[in-house]
Design a protein around this motif. Structure first.
Motif, PDB file in Angstrom:
ATOM      1  N   ASN A  34       0.779  -1.232   0.000  1.00 20.20           N
ATOM      2  CA  ASN A  34       0.000   0.000   0.000  1.00 20.20           C
ATOM      3  C   ASN A  34       0.811   1.282   0.000  1.00 20.20           C
ATOM      4  N   ALA A  35       1.849   1.352  -0.806  1.00 21.71           N
ATOM      5  CA  ALA A  35       2.618   2.592  -0.892  1.00 21.71           C
ATOM      6  C   ALA A  35       2.334   3.247  -2.235  1.00 21.71           C
ATOM      7  N   SER A  36       2.251   4.575  -2.228  1.00 26.13           N
ATOM      8  CA  SER A  36       1.997   5.312  -3.463  1.00 26.13           C
ATOM      9  C   SER A  36       3.192   5.210  -4.391  1.00 26.13           C
ATOM     10  N   PRO A  37       2.933   5.185  -5.713  1.00 27.70           N
ATOM     11  CA  PRO A  37       4.053   5.398  -6.631  1.00 27.70           C
ATOM     12  C   PRO A  37       4.692   6.749  -6.282  1.00 27.70           C
ATOM     13  N   VAL A  38       5.998   6.837  -6.416  1.00 23.78           N
ATOM     14  CA  VAL A  38       6.700   8.059  -5.980  1.00 23.78           C
ATOM     15  C   VAL A  38       6.190   9.266  -6.771  1.00 23.78           C
ATOM     16  N   ALA A  39       5.794  10.295  -6.047  1.00 23.85           N
ATOM     17  CA  ALA A  39       5.296  11.508  -6.699  1.00 23.85           C
ATOM     18  C   ALA A  39       6.394  12.572  -6.731  1.00 23.85           C
ATOM     19  N   THR A  40       6.310  13.437  -7.722  1.00 23.94           N
ATOM     20  CA  THR A  40       7.277  14.535  -7.878  1.00 23.94           C
ATOM     21  C   THR A  40       6.591  15.833  -7.482  1.00 23.94           C
ATOM     22  N   ARG A  41       7.362  16.748  -6.857  1.00 22.00           N
ATOM     23  CA  ARG A  41       6.773  18.032  -6.464  1.00 22.00           C
ATOM     24  C   ARG A  41       6.583  18.921  -7.694  1.00 22.00           C
ATOM     25  N   LEU A  42       5.564  19.774  -7.629  1.00 21.32           N
ATOM     26  CA  LEU A  42       5.279  20.665  -8.763  1.00 21.32           C
ATOM     27  C   LEU A  42       6.538  21.457  -9.151  1.00 21.32           C
ATOM     28  N   ALA A  43       7.252  21.947  -8.130  1.00 16.16           N
ATOM     29  CA  ALA A  43       8.424  22.781  -8.395  1.00 16.16           C
ATOM     30  C   ALA A  43       9.528  22.005  -9.099  1.00 16.16           C
ATOM     31  N   ARG A 130     -26.234  12.925  -7.173  1.00 18.48           N
ATOM     32  CA  ARG A 130     -26.337  13.625  -8.460  1.00 18.48           C
ATOM     33  C   ARG A 130     -24.983  14.082  -8.977  1.00 18.48           C
ATOM     34  N   TYR A 131     -23.953  14.030  -8.174  1.00 10.69           N
ATOM     35  CA  TYR A 131     -22.598  14.360  -8.631  1.00 10.69           C
ATOM     36  C   TYR A 131     -22.120  13.333  -9.642  1.00 10.69           C
ATOM     37  N   ARG A 132     -22.689  12.096  -9.538  1.00 12.44           N
ATOM     38  CA  ARG A 132     -22.316  10.982 -10.414  1.00 12.44           C
ATOM     39  C   ARG A 132     -20.816  10.725 -10.319  1.00 12.44           C
ATOM     40  N   ASN A 133     -20.376  10.517  -9.109  1.00  9.20           N
ATOM     41  CA  ASN A 133     -18.940  10.418  -8.822  1.00  9.20           C
ATOM     42  C   ASN A 133     -18.357   9.103  -9.317  1.00  9.20           C
ATOM     43  N   ASN A 134     -17.122   9.162  -9.748  1.00 13.38           N
ATOM     44  CA  ASN A 134     -16.339   7.943  -9.899  1.00 13.38           C
ATOM     45  C   ASN A 134     -15.310   7.958  -8.783  1.00 13.38           C
ATOM     46  N   ALA A 135     -14.228   8.668  -8.925  1.00 15.49           N
ATOM     47  CA  ALA A 135     -13.263   8.768  -7.828  1.00 15.49           C
ATOM     48  C   ALA A 135     -12.274   9.864  -8.162  1.00 15.49           C
ATOM     49  N   ILE A 136     -11.714  10.466  -7.130  1.00 16.10           N
ATOM     50  CA  ILE A 136     -10.672  11.481  -7.304  1.00 16.10           C
ATOM     51  C   ILE A 136      -9.496  10.984  -6.485  1.00 16.10           C
ATOM     52  N   ALA A 137      -8.557  10.313  -7.131  1.00 22.91           N
ATOM     53  CA  ALA A 137      -7.473   9.653  -6.380  1.00 22.91           C
ATOM     54  C   ALA A 137      -6.369   9.227  -7.339  1.00 22.91           C
ATOM     55  N   VAL A 138      -5.188   8.992  -6.804  1.00 22.87           N
ATOM     56  CA  VAL A 138      -4.151   8.343  -7.604  1.00 22.87           C
ATOM     57  C   VAL A 138      -4.685   6.944  -7.958  1.00 22.87           C
ATOM     58  N   GLY A 139      -4.754   6.665  -9.254  1.00 24.68           N
ATOM     59  CA  GLY A 139      -5.387   5.420  -9.716  1.00 24.68           C
ATOM     60  C   GLY A 139      -6.827   5.639 -10.168  1.00 24.68           C
ATOM     61  N   GLY A 140      -7.384   6.831  -9.898  1.00 26.82           N
ATOM     62  CA  GLY A 140      -8.767   7.127 -10.300  1.00 26.82           C
ATOM     63  C   GLY A 140      -9.715   6.048  -9.796  1.00 26.82           C
ATOM     64  N   GLY A 141     -10.665   5.671 -10.618  1.00 23.09           N
ATOM     65  CA  GLY A 141     -11.660   4.675 -10.223  1.00 23.09           C
ATOM     66  C   GLY A 141     -11.039   3.329  -9.912  1.00 23.09           C
ATOM     67  N   THR A 142      -9.883   3.038 -10.470  1.00 25.62           N
ATOM     68  CA  THR A 142      -9.313   1.705 -10.252  1.00 25.62           C
ATOM     69  C   THR A 142      -8.748   1.530  -8.845  1.00 25.62           C
ATOM     70  N   THR A 271      -4.623   0.559 -11.889  1.00 26.67           N
ATOM     71  CA  THR A 271      -3.410   1.241 -12.365  1.00 26.67           C
ATOM     72  C   THR A 271      -2.565   1.738 -11.194  1.00 26.67           C
ATOM     73  N   ASP A 272      -3.188   1.917 -10.017  1.00 26.01           N
ATOM     74  CA  ASP A 272      -2.462   2.386  -8.832  1.00 26.01           C
ATOM     75  C   ASP A 272      -1.344   1.430  -8.419  1.00 26.01           C
ATOM     76  N   THR A 273      -1.592   0.123  -8.632  1.00 27.23           N
ATOM     77  CA  THR A 273      -0.591  -0.864  -8.190  1.00 27.23           C
ATOM     78  C   THR A 273       0.194  -1.469  -9.351  1.00 27.23           C
ATOM     79  N   THR A 274      -0.192  -1.169 -10.582  1.00 31.30           N
ATOM     80  CA  THR A 274       0.448  -1.831 -11.736  1.00 31.30           C
ATOM     81  C   THR A 274       1.055  -0.819 -12.710  1.00 31.30           C
ATOM     82  N   ALA A 275       0.189  -0.172 -13.475  1.00 34.62           N
ATOM     83  CA  ALA A 275       0.668   0.667 -14.580  1.00 34.62           C
ATOM     84  C   ALA A 275       1.410   1.908 -14.094  1.00 34.62           C
ATOM     85  N   LEU A 276       0.903   2.551 -13.044  1.00 35.55           N
ATOM     86  CA  LEU A 276       1.562   3.787 -12.587  1.00 35.55           C
ATOM     87  C   LEU A 276       2.944   3.502 -12.004  1.00 35.55           C
ATOM     88  N   PRO A 277       3.091   2.504 -11.086  1.00 36.11           N
ATOM     89  CA  PRO A 277       4.449   2.201 -10.615  1.00 36.11           C
ATOM     90  C   PRO A 277       5.388   1.832 -11.763  1.00 36.11           C
TER      91      PRO A 277
END
Ligand SMILES: Cc1cc2nc3c(=O)[nH]c(=O)nc-3n(C[C@H](O)[C@H](O)[C@H](O)COP(=O)(O)OP(=O)(O)OC[C@H]3O[C@@H](n4cnc5c(N)ncnc54)[C@H](O)[C@@H]3O)c2cc1C
Ligand code: SF4
Length: 569
Positions: A34-43, A130-142, A271-277
């Motif tokens: 359960n660790a995030s793929p390494v993210a880079t800072r905006l700067a 009514r927002y019809r949400n999927n997800a807002i996250a690293v990996g999106g809906g997956t 994609t959170d655990t496969t494609a993104l890493p």
């Protein structure tokens, strides 16, 4: 504590009372990944990339993986953050399957708008249906999906030819056929990992699945016998979940809550655990909690994070924000033709419940075990149809909300007795009905509501086509027939009685592919008509949304477009 809270509380004793076991095979051994793929800072981002991918869900994650592996420099911008299984706010009442009052994961600052009858707009948050949400996250809906990994049926690509164009609809054929996508289905299944039963040599496939299916569940075994008696064909539900250790991640431990939550051991292959890493390991940059607020066909991408903003240059831009947000970003940026935003679609769910005298629920996750595709097409008198399968293991709180028969009490001691007696004795079969798409169901820009970055939000308009109700009732009747044949003593159907706003977790269609700009928003490879550098790689491309869950098709299309970008970069 009300009854809903009682069933959601691990300390209340409710789970023992009904027979729900969160980790039937014991707690995760050897700790958790359960660790995030390494993210880079905006700067720290480079000023320029070959491809900037907007969104890190099913389509964005796969596109980033393919492009990074090809040697392209890739930036993935994701407005959500990493959500851990134990994230604050993520509970049985606040997750992506049962949202009571608020969504436990979506960050603040991303509202949408719904038109009121008087022409004004109402602001809605992700926890509002009514927002019809999927997800807002690293990996999106997956990050939260149930991982059903279906290929679309060949007829899903030729709906208008097969059924005609119903009045008031924009039903159309895809500009590509199943055979065009088959190689990419195969690549996704083997690269990310799908468990299923179809053998090499099955019609329409070059080979089988990389992992064996889960064993048939107790409910699945009952339904298998019933299907045989009815003369129906069945298949095991293909799942993007490890049934054996794979790529340094373990096999599923069969925990009792899968859909709506991240996996505690990273056995789900989103994609959170496969494609993104994989993309990050190949040099891609991922910047999370950062939002793309504007793009241009000159190749600029404006990214905001908190109070900071940067403009990044991109050789090409791949849009993967999901069907609502991709359409919104195109409209905010003034890019694309009059099809952008139209044909918002999802799936209309229908099914049936059955109560049995004996226990039919084994509680072993993920749950979906057996399916039939016999009613996906060629149902008399309706357009399309859908797949039917038994459902995921139900959280006790969700059982209270969903699974009691019509007229049964939902409160107090009567309901508690009923749930305790029936939780393990209730079967559930359901499926997604293919929606007949219309241009009136659409995404537009809000005139009065803006997000935290000051950008007009998406306004969701229109309703589903009436045909969807007929399809839903047909599928629900078949689900009931299946449970009756399996020996249920009481059965009842669930199907909508009126059309609603489309979209939601299976949202698609708002930048549909077409051979010409008069019939859709992108060309058959996903390039936005009217632009040179801008491509769509998410569910927005779907001309129709299939008789099954959409994620595998979104990924296959993204792989195909990404290969094109890599080859022409
Ligand atoms: C609980 C649940 C269960 C599901 N079960 C299944 C299933 O079993 N099988 C199946 O096939 N499908 C399932 N789905 C649906 C599946 O997850 C979606 O179809 C799929 O993820 C959609 O892929 P996408 O690439 O179109 O968009 P998404 O996966 O939604 O990804 C879009 C991402 O883009 C980000 N984004 C949007 N706009 C911007 C911007 N401007 N800047 C930066 N980032 C942005 C969003 O935050 C989001 O993370 C499920 C979904 C949920 C929530
Ligand atoms: S059932 Fe789902 S969430 Fe639970 S361990 Fe298996 S894959 Fe992970």
């Amino acid at each position: 504590m009300n009854l809903l809270e009682f069933y959601a509380d691990p300390e209340s004793g409710a789970w023992d009372e009904v027979g729900f076991r969160p980790f039937p095979l014991g707690p995760p051994a050897g700790g958790r990944a359960n660790a995030s793929p390494v993210a880079t800072r905006l700067a720290d981002l480079r000023p320029e990339y070959d491809v900037v991918v907007v969104g890190s869900g099913a389509g964005g994650g796969v596109a980033a993986r393919v492009l990074a592996a090809s040697g392209a420099s890739v930036l993935v911008v994701e407005r959500g953050g990493w959500i851990d299984r134990d994230a604050p706010g993520l509970t049985h009442l606040h997750n992506h399957r049962l949202t009571v009052g608020r969504d436990g994961t979506s960050p603040d600052g991303h509202p949408r708008a719904i038109p009121r009858d008087d022409g004004s707009e109402e602001e809605v948050a992700p926890g509002d249906l009514r927002y019809r949400n999927n997800a807002i996250a690293v990996g999106g809906g997956t990050r939260f999906f149930g991982a059903q990994a279906w290929r679309f049926h060949p007829d899903d690509f030729r709906m208008a030819t097969k059924y005609g164009v119903p009045a008031g609809s924009a039903l159309a054929d895809w500009p590509i056929a199943y055979e065009d996508l088959e190689p990419f289905y195969d690549k996704v299944e083997w690269a990310l990992g799908v468990a299923g039963e179809v053998a090499t040599g099955a019609a329409g496939r070059r080979r089988g699945y990389p992992m064996p299916p889960f064993p048939l569940s107790l409910e699945g075994a009952r339904l298998a016998l019933a299907a045989d008696a009815l003369g129906w064909t069945t298949t095991r539900v293909p799942l993007m979940i490890n049934t054996e250790p794979r790529d340094d991640r373990p096999a599923c431990i069969r925990c009792g809550f899968c859909v709506g939550f991240p996996c505690p051991v990273d056995a789900k292959n989103g994609t959170d655990t496969t494609a993104l890493p994989s993309a990050v390991a190949n040099g891609a940059h991922l910047v999370s909690r950062a939002q793309v607020v504007r793009i241009s066909d000159a190749g600029t991408v404006d990214v905001v994070q908190g109070g900071s903003q940067r403009t990044i240059c991109a050789g090409r831009i791949a849009l993967a924000g999901g069907a609502v947000e991709t359409a919104r970003l195109l409209m905010v940026s003034g890019i694309g033709n009059e099809w952008v935003g139209d044909c918002l679609q999802g799936h209309t769910y229908a099914g049936a419940y059955g109560r049995f005298d004996d226990v039919v629920v084994d509680g072993l996750g993920p749950g979906p075990s057996i399916a039939t595709l016999d009613f996906a097409h060629d149902n008399e008198g309706i357009v399309g149809g859908g797949m039917l399968a038994n459902d995921f293991v139900k959280l006790p709180a969700l059982f209270l909300v969903w699974a009691l028969p019509p007229g049964a009490p939902h409160r107090d001691e009567d309901a508690r007795r009923d749930v305790a007696a029936t939780y393990l004795r209730t079967g559930h079969v359901m499926g997604p009905v293919q929606e007949v798409t219309t241009r009136a169901a659409r995404v537009r820009l809000a005139s009065s509501v803006k997000d935290a970055a000051g950008v007009p939000v998406a306004r969701l308009e229109g309703r589903q086509h009436d045909e969807d109700l007929r399809g839903a009732h047909t599928l629900a009747a078949r689900a009931q027939e299946w449970l009756d044949a399996a020996g249920a003593t009481t059965t009842w159907t669930t199907a909508p009685t009126q059309t609603v706003l489309s979209g939601g977790q299976h949202q698609a269609g708002t930048a549909r592919m077409a051979d010409t700009p008069t019939a859709g928003a992108t060309d058959p490879i996903g390039r936005v008509w009217g632009g040179d550098r801008i491509y769509v790689v998410d569910g927005s491309l779907h001309v129709t949304n299939g008789c099954v869950n959409p994620a595998l098709t979104i990924m296959a299309l993204a792989w195909r477009t990404a290969e094109h970008l890599a080859a022409t970069g």
